[in-house]
Every structure is written in structure tokens, then in C-alpha cells.
Design a protein around this motif. Structure first.
Motif: not given
Length: 260
Positions: A69-70, A72-73, A104-105, A107-109, A111-112, A115
Motif C-alpha cells: 500500500n505504501h 502504491r501511495h 494519493a490518499r 484515490y485510496d478512498e 478506488t477502495a 480491495h
């Protein structure tokens, strides 16, 4: 190869002959403060490129040990930094200094959905119930990203199924919609994925999904039609083959207009 500290970072670039290559950019202030280290790795598209690794308190990334994850971020941050530069902005100015990290944070949300553990999502919320009439959950708000321009599209989803001895917990249907919305999508595929997943999970007698969406890619760019909307549908089994059941479903969806 052991990591080596540098004031510059290797990044993917494209040569004049459209062949992948490498470029250099200076580490930004945030990266310098965090003590960015650079490791050269092999990549199938770019050959040797730079992979960021933050080293803080002996832990990778945010300290949770989740290196994937890191990485990717950090890769998204690098890409946004370069994007800002290439559109003519200064990523080092105050207002943009932390923008790569924010995006970056974000897109974590956004595109959640890629996962989600589907077993944990359902969490055993399937119940034996003697009920064989239509179950409808309507006006489910969703927000997604168009895969063609990565601009938002959003709207409401309406889901129905006819139980065959089992029903699913009420909250799970909006969660299913959210799972497929939170990724790069086209509305047509998202609609079918929701219907197929519900059929596979509940094994009902019939499924119907109608999605109403507005797309920023056709509102703020291109054709620029702000009033245009899109409706997609997917019908399975009894709800596909029985016109009366489909009409009942549509009538229930439209009934909300009279309650406004």
C-alpha cells in the motif's frame, strides 16, 4: 541493490522516439524532510525506474508494515508531482506542496472497491425467510470514476430481487453498490456487476438493477451537456422474463417522485 540516498529521483519518461526511458527530478521539500531513499528496480514497461521507500522508525510507509500500500501511495504521489509540472504548475509552491499526498490518499478512498473482501462485506448476513415477493432498495447514492477520463459520475441505483428462501441484510445492498462504484468504471458494466453479484450471492428467483447517473466527462468537457443523464438497467431470470414484474419494479422506483 542497497538503497542509496540522493537529492534527485529517477522517474519514468518518454523519449522522442516514444521509447520508455528515465528522467531526473529533484526531491520535493516533503520528500527531503521525510528522508526519502531510492531503490532501483526492474519494471516491465520502463526498465529500471525509481521506487520510493520511506524509512521512519524502522517501519515502512505509515508505520503499519503494509509495504504494498505504501509503494502504491508513493507512486501516485510521484505521478501527481510530474503531472503538476507538465501542466505548467510549480509543485513546490505552498498551495500545491502537499497536493500529491492528498490526491494519493483520495484515490485510496475512491478506488477502495478493488480491495473489498466480499466475504467480510456479506459477513454472514443471509437469512432463511419465508417470503417470495419483490424486495426493493431504491435511491442508493453512488459516486464513481469514469475509466475513460477519470472524472466523476454519480447518481442513484435501484436494486430489486425476488427471494427464493433467503434474504440479505438491508445494509448489504448499498454496500454492494458502493463496492462496484468505488473503482474505475463505466456505468453499463457497473450495473451488470451489481446484478450478477446479487444473483451469485443470494441465488434469488430474479434480480433487477437500474442506475441513473450524470457524468462530469460530458458536462465539463467534450460535448458539455450539463442536463444530460444516463439510465442503465440489468434484469435477470424472472425479472427479465416477466413484463408484469418489471413494470411493478419501475412503478416502485417512480413512486418516489410523487412523494417529493
Amino acid at each position: 541493490m542497497e538503497p542509496t540516498t540522493s537529492d534527485f529521483l529517477l522517474v519514468p519518461s518518454w523519449m522522442k522516439n516514444n521509447q520508455p526511458g528515465l528522467g531526473l527530478r529533484k526531491l520535493d521539500n516533503l520528500e527531503q524532510k521525510k528522508g526519502v531513499k531510492m531503490t532501483t528496480i526492474n519494471h516491465p514497461n520502463f526498465g529500471n525506474i525509481a521506487k520510493n521507500q520511506l524509512s521512519r522508525n524502522g517501519k515502512n510507509g505509515n508505520g503499519n508494515g503494509n509495504g504494498k500500500n505504501h509503494d502504491r501511495h508513493e507512486a501516485i504521489k510521484m505521478s501527481v508531482h510530474d503531472l503538476l509540472t507538465n501542466i505548467g504548475e510549480d509543485p513546490e509552491r505552498e498551495g500545491l506542496l502537499n497536493t500529491p499526498d492528498r490526491i494519493a490518499r483520495m484515490y485510496d478512498e475512491l478506488t477502495a472497491g478493488y480491495h473489498v473482501d466480499t466475504e467480510k462485506l456479506i459477513n454472514g448476513a443471509l437469512f432463511n425467510v419465508d417470503y417470495d415477493e419483490m424486495v426493493i432498495v431504491k435511491d442508493i447514492e453512488f459516486y464513481s470514476l469514469c475509466e475513460h477520463h477519470m472524472l466523476p459520475f454519480f447518481g442513484r441505483a435501484h436494486v430489486a430481487y425476488i427471494p427464493d428462501g433467503k434474504v440479505i441484510g438491508l445494509s448489504k445492498i448499498p454496500r454492494i453498490v458502493e463496492m462496484f462504484a468505488r473503482r474505475l468504471q463505466v456505468q453499463e458494466r457497473m450495473t451488470k456487476q451489481i446484478a450478477d453479484f446479487i444473483k451469485e450471492t443470494i441465488q434469488p428467483k430474479g434480480v433487477a438493477v437500474v442506475v441513473e447517473g450524470v457524468h462530469m466527462c460530458s458536462m465539463m468537457r467534450g460535448v458539455k451537456k450539463a442536463e444530460a443523464s444516463m439510465i442503465t438497467s440489468a434484469y435477470l431470470d424472472q425479472l427479465k422474463n416477466n413484463r408484469d414484474l418489471r413494470t411493478e419494479f419501475i412503478d416502485h422506483i417512480n413512486s418516489r417522485r410523487s412523494m417529493d
